[in-house]
Design an enzyme around this catalytic site. Structure first.
Site, PDB file in Angstrom:
ATOM      1  N   TYR A 138       0.873  -1.168   0.000  1.00  0.00           N
ATOM      2  CA  TYR A 138       0.000   0.000   0.000  1.00  0.00           C
ATOM      3  C   TYR A 138       0.911   1.219   0.000  1.00  0.00           C
ATOM      4  CZ  TYR A 138      -4.001  -2.953   1.309  1.00  0.00           C
ATOM      5  OH  TYR A 138      -4.992  -3.898   1.331  1.00  0.00           O
ATOM      6  N   ASP A 166      -6.589   0.935  -4.609  1.00  0.00           N
ATOM      7  CA  ASP A 166      -7.993   1.289  -4.363  1.00  0.00           C
ATOM      8  C   ASP A 166      -8.299   1.538  -2.882  1.00  0.00           C
ATOM      9  OD1 ASP A 166      -7.753  -1.314  -3.496  1.00  0.00           O
ATOM     10  OD2 ASP A 166      -9.348  -2.144  -4.759  1.00  0.00           O
ATOM     11  N   HIS A 265     -11.647  -5.177  -4.804  1.00  0.00           N
ATOM     12  CA  HIS A 265     -11.151  -5.484  -3.457  1.00  0.00           C
ATOM     13  C   HIS A 265     -12.084  -6.450  -2.727  1.00  0.00           C
ATOM     14  CE1 HIS A 265      -7.837  -3.825  -0.851  1.00  0.00           C
ATOM     15  NE2 HIS A 265      -8.484  -4.560   0.045  1.00  0.00           N
TER      16      HIS A 265
END
Length: 379
Positions: A138, A166, A265
């Site tokens: 991330y 996302d 996700h």
């Protein structure tokens, strides 16, 4: 399969649904909600399954399928299945052997394992499994910490980097908020130190400690220039996960990425986001063969893998079913899930007239609620 049976299942599981039922019986309720739940009203999570359920394949006949192979190559990695294990945080919530057990099972099955940034086991220890490793990132507020993780992944022998794009902030996962979910003392973010490692343990009983922790760590200013910075920072293949539009797919290709994961996700971010399987054909049309396309979200069988291939994917990421297997039987449970998927996919390739994974791309597919079809009949 012995461990699976001893965990309370009277007979060996014959489907991922069987594994899910057995897992729910052994995973603590709060952890079960964290693993299996989605965001908001879980509309996108349910839509992911409907997208697969509403898609039908037109099989080809008289194709001599006496020899069928499920082997392929994904992001430069030779794999026995068009499947890689998705990045998932904190495997220790469902089994004490955690990510190390999952990675060993991936090694046995011959599929890549994606080590999550929010893993409860450091990548260096996961690498001891000998599995083919990818590493997921991330975007952190501390760019130096991001760069350090890239260097650690490279040093550990990871074969690709996967940036999840996302999550500028965590989706509102209402079950976690209602449960006041926090990590137990023996589960923490092993790639970090101090409060960055243990922040998700600091529950107050009001809201999700995991959501608070990620808000503190993740940088919502992530933009295309950062993708280009990361591309220049590493020689590893770069995968961007979380793309759902042709415009973003084309821009990602221009930024130099090697593969895309078409993904909402698992229904855990924007509730109401389109299922990845639905938009996969238009993204394939937009990028052609310039990059590999993977897809995730709702995959629960070898038949689902076949449908993804027929819609234009090169492969899939497998998420929750892996954790169900881990919960039920540890390493052998994950092996059993992957073995089941292999058996199903091999059978379905044969039944659809495909001798290889690549031939599945030529199958026509039909949506039950639409007259349109995708795929070509070029054999």
């Amino acid at each position: 399969m012995t461990d699976v049976v001893e965990a309370g299942q009277p007979r060996p599981p014959h489907s991922v649904a069987d594994f899910a039922d057995a897992a729910r019986a052994v995973i603590p309720p709060g952890a079960w909600d964290f693993v299996s739940g989605g965001s908001g009203a879980e509309l996108s999570m349910a839509a992911n399954r409907r997208a697969f359920d509403n898609l039908y394949v037109a099989p080809r006949m008289l194709r001599d399928v006496s020899h069928v192979s499920t082997a392929t190559r994904l992001v430069g990695t030779e794999t026995s299945l068009p499947v890689a294990i998705a990045p998932m945080a904190y495997h220790g919530l469902v089994h004490p052997h955690s990510e190390a057990a999952t990675a060993r099972a991936a090694k046995t099955a011959g599929v890549p394992f994606t080590a999550a940034m929010l893993s409860g086991t450091p990548v260096e220890r996961i690498a001891e499994s000998g599995a083919d490793l990818w590493f997921q990132l991330y975007w952190l507020r501390d760019r130096g910490a991001t760069a350090e993780l890239v260097s650690r992944a490279e040093a550990a022998g990871c074969q690709a980097l996967m940036l999840t794009v996302d999550v500028p902030r965590l989706g509102r996962r209402l079950k976690d908020h209602r449960n006041g979910f926090a990590l137990p003392p023996d589960v923490y973010a092993a790639h970090f130190r101090g409060e960055a490692a243990t922040g998700a343990q600091r529950g107050s009983g009001a809201g999700s400690a995991v959501a608070t922790h990620t808000t503190e760590m993740f940088d919502p200013s992530l933009a295309w220039g950062d993708i280009e910075w990361l591309r220049a920072r590493t020689r590893l293949p770069l995968v961007v996960k979380g793309i759902l539009t042709r415009e973003d797919a084309v821009r990602a290709v221009r930024s130099g990425v090697d593969a895309l994961v078409v993904s909402n996700h698992g229904g855990r971010q924007l509730d109401g986001a389109v299922p990845a399987l639905t938009v996969l054909p238009e993204i394939r049309d937009a990028v052609g063969d310039t990059v590999e396309l993977l897809v995730d979200g709702g995959i629960r069988s070898g038949t689902d893998v076949l449908k993804a291939l027929a819609r234009g994917a090169d492969g899939v990421l497998l998420g929750r079913p892996v954790l169900y297997g881990l919960a039920v039987g540890g390493e052998s449970g994950v092996e059993a899930v992957l073995s089941l998927l292999r058996e199903e996919l091999e059978t379905d390739l044969a039944l659809s007239g495909c001798r290889t994974v690549g031939e599945a791309a030529h199958l026509k597919t039909y949506e039950s609620n639409a007259s349109s079809s995708t795929g070509t009949a070029s054999w």
